[in-house]
Each structure stands twice: as structure tokens, then as C-alpha cells.
Design a protein around this motif. Structure first.
Motif, PDB file in Angstrom:
ATOM      1  N   ALA A   1       0.832  -1.209   0.000  1.00 49.78           N
ATOM      2  CA  ALA A   1       0.000   0.000   0.000  1.00 49.78           C
ATOM      3  C   ALA A   1       0.865   1.256   0.000  1.00 49.78           C
ATOM      4  N   ASP A   2       2.081   1.154   0.537  1.00 45.88           N
ATOM      5  CA  ASP A   2       3.036   2.270   0.497  1.00 45.88           C
ATOM      6  C   ASP A   2       4.404   1.720   0.105  1.00 45.88           C
ATOM      7  N   PRO A   3       4.532   1.258  -1.139  1.00 45.71           N
ATOM      8  CA  PRO A   3       5.769   0.585  -1.545  1.00 45.71           C
ATOM      9  C   PRO A   3       6.989   1.487  -1.531  1.00 45.71           C
ATOM     10  N   GLN A   4       6.756   2.789  -1.745  1.00 48.95           N
ATOM     11  CA  GLN A   4       7.894   3.702  -1.726  1.00 48.95           C
ATOM     12  C   GLN A   4       8.563   3.693  -0.352  1.00 48.95           C
ATOM     13  N   ALA A   5       7.753   3.790   0.682  1.00 45.49           N
ATOM     14  CA  ALA A   5       8.302   3.791   2.039  1.00 45.49           C
ATOM     15  C   ALA A   5       8.922   2.435   2.374  1.00 45.49           C
ATOM     16  N   PHE A   6       8.230   1.354   2.009  1.00 47.56           N
ATOM     17  CA  PHE A   6       8.702   0.020   2.372  1.00 47.56           C
ATOM     18  C   PHE A   6      10.019  -0.320   1.688  1.00 47.56           C
ATOM     19  N   TYR A   7      10.100  -0.067   0.388  1.00 54.82           N
ATOM     20  CA  TYR A   7      11.270  -0.516  -0.361  1.00 54.82           C
ATOM     21  C   TYR A   7      12.451   0.453  -0.328  1.00 54.82           C
ATOM     22  N   THR A   8      12.249   1.652   0.175  1.00 52.56           N
ATOM     23  CA  THR A   8      13.377   2.601   0.243  1.00 52.56           C
ATOM     24  C   THR A   8      13.854   2.844   1.668  1.00 52.56           C
ATOM     25  N   ALA A   9      13.148   2.324   2.660  1.00 48.88           N
ATOM     26  CA  ALA A   9      13.584   2.513   4.050  1.00 48.88           C
ATOM     27  C   ALA A   9      14.946   1.859   4.261  1.00 48.88           C
ATOM     28  N   PRO A  10      15.850   2.485   5.003  1.00 51.60           N
ATOM     29  CA  PRO A  10      17.163   1.874   5.270  1.00 51.60           C
ATOM     30  C   PRO A  10      16.994   0.546   6.006  1.00 51.60           C
ATOM     31  N   ASP A  11      17.868  -0.408   5.699  1.00 46.87           N
ATOM     32  CA  ASP A  11      17.801  -1.682   6.411  1.00 46.87           C
ATOM     33  C   ASP A  11      18.609  -1.588   7.713  1.00 46.87           C
TER      34      ASP A  11
END
Length: 474
Positions: free
Chosen positions: A306-316
């Protein structure tokens, strides 16, 4: 055990079996991962009572690890209020309270996860805690390239289907659909490559190599049994003869994260192509075999998309950052999410867990111990069983001759059962059936295949796969 086949099961004491590798190498690593996860969570808890209870669970996990490593006896499971405990303990007694290093693999690994589960269900503050959730979502994040590739591919196919098959003959239309169905099945098959309970040391780059179209194409030749065409024929014929009737497909799920994503892709395709009018997804009820799907995993996956930008760009955890998704990539994920939501709202995409899937025995017991589920599955046009564990439960993880027909090895779920089965399985353990004569011997002589050692090592790696069909309605 009275309903199980007489063929002996693989034992953890057999050093030539993957069962021995499991007890010696895999299970201590898995328990250590659970300890590390809970320790990390407990460190952020401010409530003293909850924090202390979490520490007590960590101590119990450490005790379990010690028992596994030092070959102690399996002990009765404590009562947590669920009815399956009685079945576990009755079978444990029937088996003579064996030790960890000399027990059938199928019972003991199920017991392992059920015992871990009791530590949480019997607690006050941690009842619904999934000690494997963090790993599942981390692996899904690592699957970003394959997720984006499949989302784009799926949107293009769906839009093409909306335009209609202009200029094509019925034969050409059917052939194109057959090929597409086979491709969707192969995506589902190799999605199982990221089973967290078996691949405990993968890096981000390793996971990416296991996924994507090039990897699937290279692996196509490694499907040593492939009954996909027979399954397609069943769904095609049902659509022709009962176009306006209920035509259900069930998917007995395996892993969360990327594999659940591709299962949803397949479900969406089946509904879009009218090869099914309803898809029932069947998850486990409790955290199971590290990465198996439970209902909450749907919420987590859909929340991420639903918020792929936040999920896939968040630092690991290492602080590594990632490139933003493009507008096109965001629109393709949104297309998927909107379609799945629509199907769910229309009652076409259904979630139906059942406690049977986490009982300790094989699926030969299904008609006797879960007759409600057995009768429900008969209503399905086709039941897809995903992954290694489901295959091993279908066949009782028994030492069948590899030329034994799949229809024989699945016993009461085979011919005349009233259930049609298609089993997707990348081979990660000893049991395998339905092979032509000489095929097992040939594969043993391949590099890493086991040679003349007596071990069927080729079947442990996940390199080879089977897609096995049985028409129990014929």
C-alpha cells in the motif's frame, strides 16, 4: 498413526538423510534466530512485566536448543488450550518418547514449531507474537527486483486480456493461454526457492539470483516431473462445460513474503482469465516452519504494497539505503493491489485457515481427523499444494521407491478421493515419487547429487522440482 502408510519414514538418525542434516544443522540455527529476534524485541519493551516474561521465553527457547543439540528426549507439550495438544502428546507416547536424534523427521519438526508456539500462547503479554515475522518481511523487502518485474509483467498481461484476442483462432487463443498458465505455475513453483526454514544463510544478492524471469527460464529444464498441462485441461474443460457455475480453486499456501506475492499473482490470473470464479487461500493458523503464511502475513504484505515507496526505500538494519521506485513501478504495484482488493470485496478471493495444517501427521489422516476440511476440499475444482512441506506431508515423508506413482504415494487423497491435486515442489528433502526408471540414479551422478554415497543429495538443494497432478474426481 493408524492411518499412515506402512512405508518407513525418514529418521533423524539416518546420516544419509536430510532429516539428519535438519536436526544437526538447521534446527539449532532456527532456534537461535528466534532467540535473537525476541531478544531484540524485548530490548525495546518498557513494561517491566512484559519484558521479564519475554526474557523467560528466551530462556525456554535456549533450553529447547540445548535439548535438540544434546539429544534429549522429546517431552509432552504443555496444555495451551488448543485441541491439537492432545494429539501431539498421544503420538509422542505411541512413539515411545524418542530422542531428537532418533525420531521421524515429520513428527519432530512439527513438534518443534508447536512447542515454540506454546511458549507464546501460554504467556500473558506475548500470545500473538510471531517470532519469525521480522525475517519474513525482511526477505520480502530483499525480493524487490522480482516483485517489480512481476507487477509490471502482470499489468501488461491483464491490459492485453482486456482488449480481447483480436485476429486469433480459438486454437491459437487456447495455446497462448496454456503457455501463460504454465508460466504462472512456474513462477509459483520457483517462488518456493526462498523457504526461510531451509535457506538460513542467504544474502540480499543471493535472494535476487533465485528470482526473476532469467532464473526461471534457466531452471525450466530442472522440472523433472511436470503435469501442468493436465491441470490446465481440467480448468479449461470446467470453464467450457460450466461457464456460469461456481468453479473454485484452492491454494494450500507455503511461504510468506515473495512466495505469497506470487500466489496472489496466480490467484489474480486465474480469476481474470475466468479459469476460476473463486480462489480460496489456505494459510496456517500459527507461526510455522519459520516462513509459512499465517493470516497476519497478508496484512503485513498488503500494508507494505500500500506504500511501496516507504517500504522498499527505508534503510535496512545496516543503514543501507535504496533507490526510489519510479512512477511506473508505483502504478504497476497499485494496479495489482487494486485488483486483489476488488476480488476480495466481491468474495472471489477468500482466506480460510484450518488447524489441521499444523497437526503433526501426514495428509493420509485428513479424511479421518479433519472430515470437515476433507469434504470442503472436494468442492474445489483443483487444490494446489505449495512447497516442500506440503509434498512431504502428502507422501508421509516416507522412503518410497522414486518410481512409485504420485497417485499411490498420496494414499487417501489419490484416485477416487474426490479431490484433484496439483503439487508444486522444489525438492529440498529425500522423498520424491513419480520419476521414470533410472532418473534417480542419473541425478545422483550429477555434481553434488550424492553419487554412490547412498544419500539422495540431489533432492536436497532446491535445484530440481516436481509439479505432480492427481485427478481424484476421475
Amino acid at each position: 498413526m493408524e492411518f499412515d502408510p506402512k512405508t518407513p519414514q525418514y529418521l533423524t538418525s539416518d546420516e544419509k538423510s536430510f532429516a539428519s542434516v535438519s536436526v544437526c544443522d538447521r534446527w539449532p540455527v532456527i532456534i537461535t534466530g528466534a532467540i535473537d529476534d525476541l531478544h531484540r524485541t524485548v530490548g525495546d519493551v518498557t513494561d517491566a512485566e512484559k519484558r521479564n516474561e519475554g526474557k523467560e521465553i528466551i530462556e525456554q527457547l535456549a533450553k529447547l536448543k540445548y535439548e535438540v543439540q544434546h539429544n534429549r528426549q522429546l517431552t509432552p507439550l504443555p496444555d495451551d488450550g488448543e485441541p491439537d495438544i492432545e494429539g501431539y502428546n498421544k503420538e509422542l507416547e505411541q512413539r515411545g518418547f524418542p530422542t531428537w536424534h532418533n525420531v521421524p523427521w515429520l513428527y519432530s519438526e512439527c513438534y518443534l514449531y508447536r512447542r515454540i508456539n506454546t511458549l507464546f500462547t501460554r504467556s500473558k503479554h506475548w500470545k500473538d507474537y510471531d517470532v519469525f515475522a521480522r525475517q519474513k518481511m525482511s526477505t520480502f523487502k530483499s525480493s524487490r527486483p522480482a516483485v517489480l518485474e512481476l507487477a509490471g509483467r502482470y499489468k501488461a498481461l491483464a491490459l492485453e486480456a482486456e482488449k480481447g484476442p483480436a485476429g486469433k483462432t480459438p486454437e491459437e487463443i487456447e495455446q497462448a493461454e496454456r503457455i501463460l498458465f504454465a508460466e504462472m505455475c512456474e513462477i509459483c513453483l520457483w517462488g518456493n526457492a526462498t523457504d526461510l526454514s531451509l535457506l538460513t544463510n542467504l544474502t540480499y544478492e543471493d535472494i535476487q539470483k533465485l528470482q526473476g524471469s532469467e532464473a526461471r527460464k534457466a531452471a525450466e529444464k530442472n522440472i523433472i516431473v511436470n503435469d501442468t498441462d493436465a491441470a490446465y485441461d481440467v480448468l479449461r474443460d470446467a470453464r467450457k462445460t460450466r461457464k456460469d457455475s461456481e468453479r473454485r480453486v484452492d491454494i494450500v499456501l507455503d511461504n510468506a513474503g515473495f512466495e505469497l506475492f506470487v500466489d496472489l499473482i496466480l490467484a489474480g490470473y486465474l480469476l481474470s482469465a475466468n479459469l476460476a470464479t473463486t480462489v480460496v487461500l489456505r494459510p496456517k493458523s500459527i507461526p510455522w516452519f519459520v516462513s509459512d503464511v499465517i493470516p497476519k502475513d497478508f496484512t503485513d504484505l498488503l500494508g507494505a504494497l500500500a506504500d511501496p515507496q516507504a517500504f522498499y526505500t527505508a534503510p535496512d538494519d545496516t543503514g543501507r539505503t535504496y533507490e526510489p521506485l519510479t512512477d511506473r513501478e508505483l502504478s504497476e504495484i497499485k494496479f495489482l493491489l487494486d485488483q486483489w482488493s476488488k476480488f476480495h470485496e466481491e468474495g472471489k478471493l477468500i482466506l480460510r485457515p484450518h488447524r489441521f495444517w499444523t497437526t503433526p501427521g501426514c495428509y493420509w489422516r485428513l479424511p479421518h481427523v479433519a472430515p470437515d476440511l476433507f469434504e470442503d476440499l472436494k468442492e474445489s475444482e483443483l487444490v494446489l499444494f505449495k512447497g516442500d512441506l506440503n509434498y512431504r506431508k502428502l507422501t508421509n515423508d516416507a522412503a518410497w521407491d522414486p518410481t512409485t506413482p504420485f497417485t499411490t504415494a498420496i494414499g487417501p487423497l489419490g484416485l477416487k478421493s474426490g479431490i484433484r491435486i496439483l503439487s508444486f515442489r522444489t525438492c529440498k528433502a529425500d522423498v520424491v515419487v513419480g520419476l521414470p526408471p533410472g532418473e534417480d540414479e542419473r541425478l545422483r551422478q550429477t555434481p553434488g547429487g550424492g553419487g554412490d554415497s547412498g544419500a539422495r543429495k540431489w533432492a536436497w538443494s532446491g535445484k530440481w522440482a516436481v509439479v505432480s497432478f492427481c485427478d481424484g474426481k476421475a
